[in-house]
Design a protein around this motif. Structure first.
Motif, mmCIF file in Angstrom:
data_model
loop_
_atom_site.group_PDB
_atom_site.id
_atom_site.type_symbol
_atom_site.label_atom_id
_atom_site.label_comp_id
_atom_site.label_asym_id
_atom_site.label_seq_id
_atom_site.Cartn_x
_atom_site.Cartn_y
_atom_site.Cartn_z
ATOM 1 N N LYS A 33 0.839 -1.191 0.000
ATOM 2 C CA LYS A 33 0.000 0.000 0.000
ATOM 3 C C LYS A 33 0.881 1.250 0.000
ATOM 4 C CE LYS A 33 -4.051 -1.931 2.370
ATOM 5 N NZ LYS A 33 -4.982 -1.788 3.520
ATOM 6 N N ALA A 34 0.369 2.284 -0.596
ATOM 7 C CA ALA A 34 1.083 3.565 -0.625
ATOM 8 C C ALA A 34 0.718 4.387 0.603
ATOM 9 C CB ALA A 34 0.739 4.337 -1.891
ATOM 10 N N ASP A 35 1.690 5.106 1.149
ATOM 11 C CA ASP A 35 1.440 6.049 2.240
ATOM 12 C C ASP A 35 1.016 7.377 1.615
ATOM 13 O OD1 ASP A 35 1.373 7.733 4.376
ATOM 14 O OD2 ASP A 35 3.361 7.224 5.145
ATOM 15 N N LEU A 36 -0.280 7.660 1.672
ATOM 16 C CA LEU A 36 -0.812 8.848 1.013
ATOM 17 C C LEU A 36 -0.522 10.138 1.767
ATOM 18 C CD1 LEU A 36 -4.233 7.475 -0.292
ATOM 19 C CD2 LEU A 36 -2.016 7.574 -1.457
ATOM 20 N N TRP A 37 0.152 10.027 2.913
ATOM 21 C CA TRP A 37 0.551 11.228 3.644
ATOM 22 C C TRP A 37 2.025 11.546 3.474
ATOM 23 C CZ3 TRP A 37 -2.680 14.755 5.100
ATOM 24 C CH2 TRP A 37 -4.011 14.391 5.324
ATOM 25 N N GLU A 38 2.718 10.722 2.703
ATOM 26 C CA GLU A 38 4.146 10.960 2.460
ATOM 27 C C GLU A 38 4.427 10.933 0.961
ATOM 28 O OE1 GLU A 38 6.565 11.793 4.449
ATOM 29 O OE2 GLU A 38 5.396 11.710 6.307
#
Length: 339
Positions: free
Chosen positions: A277-282
């Motif tokens: 999963k991608a870290d959508l806050w970074e």
């Protein structure tokens, strides 16, 4: 005469003015990165622009960029009893606030960031560059509060900080004639071979830097502020965007945050491990127009070297689309890099 020197003489453009060689002599005798940058920029401005000088202009740009990086690693050095400063870039971009005394630059930085620059109702409150980080959604942008352009003892270092910034905010005081203030700032920038334009790619003759810019008309809450704002907008026309703010009341600050981010001309992309999963806050913040290969280089040079393909969620024709190294990424893309 050595073969190397003969080749240099043969390839040197024949129509360079004498002042160019005087600046070149100063460059060769310069000791600090800032002194070398100043001499190179003068050489660049004096060089005629035509096909025969294209290669030399490119070489000068490369030297200036390398010396600017070196200057950032050496935050300040002494020069003839004064100080020279550089501010290391952080976040999605560096934004320099430029203006006359008491325009409200420090109030804006305080209102938009967690920084606490000195604020006063007297001229030249800010005497040193004061950086702070502004949050816009899930990215940070560096704002640099600077002394007024008319402050004493800043001509040796202030122009270099403005030249190095990714964006310029021209801060004007709507309590006074904003058009006259803008003329003063533009004149100061031109004195140091900078021109404000969001459209121009190459500097015109005699200039060395094209600076992307926004005009911030501050102190909208002052008496007569609205009428001065209307005059300013008419004066700017389509050349530069004008944003009205009141740092005291908070008017227009959210619009300014967004305008700053958009003007930086960057995009946010998100990397994720294969199957993860991608870290959508970074996000990774990269220049608009950057490719998958460039993104891979920012992650690790070995990944870029061994990259076979990437999968894209967002701007692709369908989720998980396979793309090549030269695929141009868009804001919000999620990227899997496969080696």
């Amino acid at each position: 005469m050595s073969l190397t020197l003969i080749l240099e003489v043969q390839t040197m453009p024949a129509n360079l003015p004498p002042q160019y060689f005087e600046a070149e002599k100063r460059y060769r005798g310069a000791r600090t990165p800032q002194e070398k940058i100043e001499a190179l920029e003068e050489m660049f401005a004096l060089m005629p622009k035509h096909k025969g000088t294209d290669r030399l202009r490119a070489e000068l740009r490369t030297k200036i960029a390398k010396l600017t990086e070196e200057a950032e690693r050496r935050p300040f050095v002494a020069k003839r009893g004064s100080q020279l400063y550089c501010v290391r870039k952080e976040g999605a971009g560096q934004v320099a606030l430029v203006g006359l005394p008491n325009a409200g630059k420090s109030q804006l930085v305080s209102a938009l960031t967690q920084a606490a620059p000195p604020i006063g109702d007297y001229p030249f409150t800010t005497q040193l560059p004061m950086p702070g980080m502004m949050q816009y959604e899930n990215v940070q942008v560096q704002l640099v509060d600077l002394p007024a352009i008319t402050a004493p003892e800043v001509s040796s270092w202030l122009p270099n900080i403005v030249k190095n910034a990714d964006l310029v905010l021209v801060v004007l005081d709507l309590g006074q004639d904003a058009v006259a203030q803008l003329d003063s700032v533009v004149g100061w920038l031109e004195r140091y071979r900078m021109v404000l334009s969001n459209e121009m790619e190459e500097p015109p003759a005699g200039m060395t830097h094209v600076k992307r810019a926004l005009v911030v008309a501050n102190n909208l809450d002052y008496p007569g502020g609205q009428s001065r704002l209307e005059s300013l907008v008419r004066g700017c026309g389509q050349a530069l965007p004008v944003l009205a703010t009141s740092a005291v009341r908070g008017d227009g600050l959210e619009q300014l945050r967004e305008a700053v981010y958009r003007a930086l001309n960057v995009v946010r992309v998100y990397t994720r491990p294969p199957g993860g999963k991608a870290d959508l806050w970074e996000p990774s913040v990269i220049r608009r127009g950057s490719t998958v290969e460039y993104l891979a280089q920012t992650v690790h040079k070995d990944i870029a070297r061994n990259l076979k393909y990437a999968q894209i969620w967002g701007s692709g024709k369908f989720d998980g689309q396979r793309v090549k190294r030269d695929y141009i990424l868009q804001d919000g893309d999620i990227v899997e890099l496969h080696m």
